[in-house]
Design a protein around this motif. Structure first.
Motif, PDB file in Angstrom:
ATOM      1  N   ASP A 172       6.297  31.846  35.166  1.00 27.24           N
ATOM      2  CA  ASP A 172       7.591  32.060  34.508  1.00 27.24           C
ATOM      3  C   ASP A 172       8.742  31.551  35.377  1.00 27.24           C
ATOM      4  O   ASP A 172       9.680  30.921  34.891  1.00 27.24           O
ATOM      5  N   GLU A 173       8.653  31.854  36.678  1.00 26.81           N
ATOM      6  CA  GLU A 173       9.736  31.425  37.574  1.00 26.81           C
ATOM      7  C   GLU A 173       9.827  29.913  37.691  1.00 26.81           C
ATOM      8  O   GLU A 173      10.917  29.351  37.808  1.00 26.81           O
ATOM      9  N   LEU A 174       8.681  29.262  37.699  1.00 28.64           N
ATOM     10  CA  LEU A 174       8.662  27.828  38.008  1.00 28.64           C
ATOM     11  C   LEU A 174       8.771  26.919  36.785  1.00 28.64           C
ATOM     12  O   LEU A 174       9.064  25.731  36.921  1.00 28.64           O
ATOM     13  N   ALA A 175       8.537  27.485  35.606  1.00 26.53           N
ATOM     14  CA  ALA A 175       8.551  26.653  34.391  1.00 26.53           C
ATOM     15  C   ALA A 175       9.853  25.845  34.235  1.00 26.53           C
ATOM     16  O   ALA A 175       9.801  24.659  33.900  1.00 26.53           O
ATOM     17  N   PRO A 176      11.032  26.464  34.495  1.00 28.95           N
ATOM     18  CA  PRO A 176      12.264  25.671  34.329  1.00 28.95           C
ATOM     19  C   PRO A 176      12.341  24.463  35.264  1.00 28.95           C
ATOM     20  O   PRO A 176      13.103  23.536  35.016  1.00 28.95           O
ATOM     21  N   GLU A 177      11.538  24.500  36.332  1.00 24.77           N
ATOM     22  CA  GLU A 177      11.529  23.359  37.271  1.00 24.77           C
ATOM     23  C   GLU A 177      10.435  22.356  36.926  1.00 24.77           C
ATOM     24  O   GLU A 177      10.197  21.403  37.681  1.00 24.77           O
ATOM     25  N   GLY A 178       9.729  22.595  35.839  1.00 28.54           N
ATOM     26  CA  GLY A 178       8.659  21.663  35.459  1.00 28.54           C
ATOM     27  C   GLY A 178       7.397  21.842  36.289  1.00 28.54           C
ATOM     28  O   GLY A 178       6.525  20.973  36.307  1.00 28.54           O
ATOM     29  N   ILE A 179       7.301  22.976  36.984  1.00 28.18           N
ATOM     30  CA  ILE A 179       6.097  23.244  37.777  1.00 28.18           C
ATOM     31  C   ILE A 179       5.226  24.211  36.980  1.00 28.18           C
ATOM     32  O   ILE A 179       5.700  25.264  36.540  1.00 28.18           O
ATOM     33  N   ARG A 180       3.962  23.834  36.783  1.00 24.12           N
ATOM     34  CA  ARG A 180       3.061  24.701  36.023  1.00 24.12           C
ATOM     35  C   ARG A 180       2.226  25.556  36.962  1.00 24.12           C
ATOM     36  O   ARG A 180       1.840  25.118  38.043  1.00 24.12           O
ATOM     37  N   GLY A 181       1.973  26.803  36.543  1.00 25.03           N
ATOM     38  CA  GLY A 181       1.157  27.718  37.339  1.00 25.03           C
ATOM     39  C   GLY A 181       0.083  28.349  36.459  1.00 25.03           C
ATOM     40  O   GLY A 181       0.394  28.924  35.412  1.00 25.03           O
ATOM     41  N   ASN A 182      -1.157  28.195  36.856  1.00 27.92           N
ATOM     42  CA  ASN A 182      -2.273  28.720  36.075  1.00 27.92           C
ATOM     43  C   ASN A 182      -3.305  29.312  37.024  1.00 27.92           C
ATOM     44  O   ASN A 182      -3.161  29.229  38.251  1.00 27.92           O
ATOM     45  N   ALA A 183      -4.347  29.900  36.442  1.00 28.77           N
ATOM     46  CA  ALA A 183      -5.431  30.429  37.273  1.00 28.77           C
ATOM     47  C   ALA A 183      -6.762  30.223  36.563  1.00 28.77           C
ATOM     48  O   ALA A 183      -6.798  30.061  35.340  1.00 28.77           O
ATOM     49  N   ILE A 184      -7.821  30.223  37.344  1.00 31.53           N
ATOM     50  CA  ILE A 184      -9.150  30.346  36.723  1.00 31.53           C
ATOM     51  C   ILE A 184      -9.778  31.641  37.223  1.00 31.53           C
ATOM     52  O   ILE A 184      -9.473  32.118  38.318  1.00 31.53           O
ATOM     53  N   ARG A 185     -10.650  32.176  36.369  1.00 30.96           N
ATOM     54  CA  ARG A 185     -11.425  33.358  36.757  1.00 30.96           C
ATOM     55  C   ARG A 185     -12.902  32.985  36.753  1.00 30.96           C
ATOM     56  O   ARG A 185     -13.552  33.053  35.695  1.00 30.96           O
ATOM     57  N   PRO A 186     -13.433  32.574  37.913  1.00 30.96           N
ATOM     58  CA  PRO A 186     -14.873  32.288  37.947  1.00 30.96           C
ATOM     59  C   PRO A 186     -15.664  33.580  37.754  1.00 30.96           C
ATOM     60  O   PRO A 186     -15.193  34.675  38.092  1.00 30.96           O
ATOM     61  N   GLY A 187     -16.885  33.413  37.232  1.00 32.83           N
ATOM     62  CA  GLY A 187     -17.803  34.553  37.117  1.00 32.83           C
ATOM     63  C   GLY A 187     -18.788  34.530  38.273  1.00 32.83           C
ATOM     64  O   GLY A 187     -18.379  34.492  39.430  1.00 32.83           O
ATOM     65  N   LEU A 188     -20.082  34.519  37.946  1.00 35.33           N
ATOM     66  CA  LEU A 188     -21.122  34.494  38.983  1.00 35.33           C
ATOM     67  C   LEU A 188     -21.405  33.032  39.320  1.00 35.33           C
ATOM     68  O   LEU A 188     -22.054  32.325  38.546  1.00 35.33           O
ATOM     69  N   ILE A 189     -20.914  32.594  40.460  1.00 33.68           N
ATOM     70  CA  ILE A 189     -20.982  31.171  40.806  1.00 33.68           C
ATOM     71  C   ILE A 189     -21.834  30.972  42.064  1.00 33.68           C
ATOM     72  O   ILE A 189     -21.725  31.744  43.026  1.00 33.68           O
ATOM     73  N   GLU A 190     -22.641  29.921  42.033  1.00 30.18           N
ATOM     74  CA  GLU A 190     -23.567  29.650  43.152  1.00 30.18           C
ATOM     75  C   GLU A 190     -22.798  29.094  44.353  1.00 30.18           C
ATOM     76  O   GLU A 190     -22.564  27.892  44.456  1.00 30.18           O
ATOM     77  N   THR A 191     -22.378  29.971  45.237  1.00 36.15           N
ATOM     78  CA  THR A 191     -21.759  29.567  46.502  1.00 36.15           C
ATOM     79  C   THR A 191     -22.245  30.549  47.579  1.00 36.15           C
ATOM     80  O   THR A 191     -22.909  31.536  47.270  1.00 36.15           O
ATOM     81  N   GLY A 192     -21.814  30.296  48.790  1.00 37.12           N
ATOM     82  CA  GLY A 192     -22.245  31.156  49.894  1.00 37.12           C
ATOM     83  C   GLY A 192     -21.507  32.487  49.975  1.00 37.12           C
ATOM     84  O   GLY A 192     -21.824  33.320  50.831  1.00 37.12           O
ATOM     85  N   ILE A 193     -20.543  32.722  49.088  1.00 36.88           N
ATOM     86  CA  ILE A 193     -19.700  33.924  49.228  1.00 36.88           C
ATOM     87  C   ILE A 193     -20.520  35.212  49.104  1.00 36.88           C
ATOM     88  O   ILE A 193     -20.214  36.213  49.757  1.00 36.88           O
ATOM     89  N   HIS A 194     -21.570  35.180  48.291  1.00 43.83           N
ATOM     90  CA  HIS A 194     -22.364  36.394  48.063  1.00 43.83           C
ATOM     91  C   HIS A 194     -23.103  36.796  49.342  1.00 43.83           C
ATOM     92  O   HIS A 194     -23.134  37.977  49.718  1.00 43.83           O
ATOM     93  N   GLY A 195     -23.659  35.804  50.033  1.00 46.10           N
ATOM     94  CA  GLY A 195     -24.328  36.077  51.308  1.00 46.10           C
ATOM     95  C   GLY A 195     -23.341  36.564  52.359  1.00 46.10           C
ATOM     96  O   GLY A 195     -23.622  37.498  53.110  1.00 46.10           O
ATOM     97  N   LYS A 196     -22.154  35.943  52.379  1.00 42.79           N
ATOM     98  CA  LYS A 196     -21.137  36.365  53.357  1.00 42.79           C
ATOM     99  C   LYS A 196     -20.734  37.817  53.111  1.00 42.79           C
ATOM    100  O   LYS A 196     -20.328  38.522  54.026  1.00 42.79           O
TER     101      LYS A 196
END
Ligand code: NAD
Length: 247
Positions: A172-196
Motif C-alpha cells: 500500500d505504501e509503495l504503490a504510489p511510487e510504482g513499486i509492487r510488493g507481493n509474497a509467496i507462501r511455500p508449503g512443504l518444499i524440498e530444501t535443507g531447512i527441515h534438517g536444519k
C-alpha cells in the motif's frame, strides 16, 4: 525485468534456486546474499555467471542491522538501475510446543524472519528511492502463516503471519511510487531447512499430504517468485500467492 536482483539467503534452497533462474528471467546482475555458507553462495554465483549474469556474493547476518546496512552500502556502490528484492532468508527452530518456546529461541526466529526481513525491505526501498527507478519486492512467507503449525513451531508460523501483514502495508505504501510488493507462501518444499530445524525426515512423513500428493521443489517456488517480480505480473501488488500444492 532487467536490472539488479537482491536475493537474501541465496546460498541454499529457494533463494539459490531463484538466483539460478534469475538470468533466464531477465535479471543481469544478482546479489547472492548469504549468512554463513560461503561455499553455497559461491556455487550459486558460479551458476549465475555461467548463464551470462554478473553475481556479487555478499555476507550479512540478518539479525545484525549494522551488517545489513553495510551490505546495502556496497550494493549502492554498484549503481543499481531497476531493483528487485527477494526477501527470502529465514529459519525454523526445532519442533516444540508452547511450553518449550524460550524467549531466546523466539527472539532468534523473530529476529531473522521478521526484524531482519523488515530491515532488508527498508534498506531496499531507500535504495529504490535513491535511484528512482522503481522496482518490485517479493517476500517469502510460508503456508504456516495460515496453518498455525501447532505442536511444531507456532513461533515460526507467527513470524510468517507478521511477514504477510507487512507485505500488505508495504504494498500500500509503495504503490504510489510504482513499486509492487507481493509474497509467496511455500508449503512443504524440498530444501535443507527441515534438517536444519532438527526434522530431516519431515518431508518423508508429510510430503504426500498436500492435495497434489507430493512436496514441492525450490524451482517451483522460484518460478512463482520470478513471475511476481516481473512485468508479467504488472497488475499484481499486495498479493500473497500460495505455492503449497493445495495445502
Ligand atoms: P534454507 O535453509 O535452504 O535456506 C535459508 C537461507 O536463509 C540460507 O541461505 C541461510 O543462510 C539464510 N539465512 C538464515 N538465517 C540467516 C541469517 N540470520 N542471516 C543471513 N542469512 C540467513 O531454507 P529454504 O527452505 O530455502 O527457505 C527459504 C525461505 O522459504 C525461508 O524464509 C523459509 O521460511 C521459507 N519457507 C520454506 C519452506 C520449505 O518447506 N522449505 C516452506 C515455507 C516457507
Amino acid at each position: 525485468m532487467s536490472g539488479l536482483l537482491i536475493i537474501t539467503g541465496a546460498s541454499a534452497g529457494i533463494g539459490a534456486a531463484t538466483a539460478r533462474m534469475a538470468v533466464f528471467s531477465g535479471w543481469s546482475r544478482v546479489i547472492v546474499h548469504y549468512g554463513k555458507d560461503l561455499d553455497g553462495a559461491n556455487e550459486t554465483a558460479s551458476v549465475v555467471e555461467s548463464m551470462g549474469g554478473q553475481a556479487y556474493v555478499m555476507a550479512a547476518d540478518l539479525t545484525k542491522p549494522k551488517q545489513i546496512e553495510k551490505m546495502f552500502a556496497k550494493i549502492s556502490d554498484l549503481k543499481p538501475g531497476p531493483i528487485g528484492l527477494v526477501n527470502n532468508a529465514g529459519i525454523v527452530a526445532p519442533k516444540a510446543g508452547i511450553a518449550d518456546l524460550t524467549p531466546e529461541r523466539v527472539a532468534q526466529v523473530m529476529g531473522t524472519n521478521v526484524l531482519g526481513a523488515i530491515e532488508v525491505a527498508r534498506q531496499t526501498v531507500l535504495l529504490m528511492r535513491g535511484w528512482g527507478n522503481g522496482g518490485s519486492i517479493v517476500n517469502v512467507s510460508s503456508a504456516a502463516a495460515r496453518l498455525g503449525s501447532a505442536n511444531e513451531y507456532i513461533d515460526y508460523a507467527a513470524s510468517k503471519g507478521a511477514l504477510d501483514t507487512f507485505t500488505l502495508g508495504l504494498a500500500d505504501e509503495l504503490a504510489p511510487e510504482g513499486i509492487r510488493g507481493n509474497a509467496i507462501r511455500p508449503g512443504l518444499i524440498e530444501t535443507g531447512i527441515h534438517g536444519k530445524g532438527g526434522q530431516p525426515d519431515r518431508l518423508d512423513r508429510l510430503g504426500a499430504t498436500p492435495p497434489l500428493g507430493r512436496p514441492g521443489t525450490a524451482d517451483e517456488c522460484a518460478e512463482a517468485i520470478l513471475w511476481l517480480l516481473s512485468e508479467r505480473a504488472s497488475y499484481c501488488t499486495r498479493s500473497i500467492l500460495d505455492v503449497s500444492g493445495g495445502r
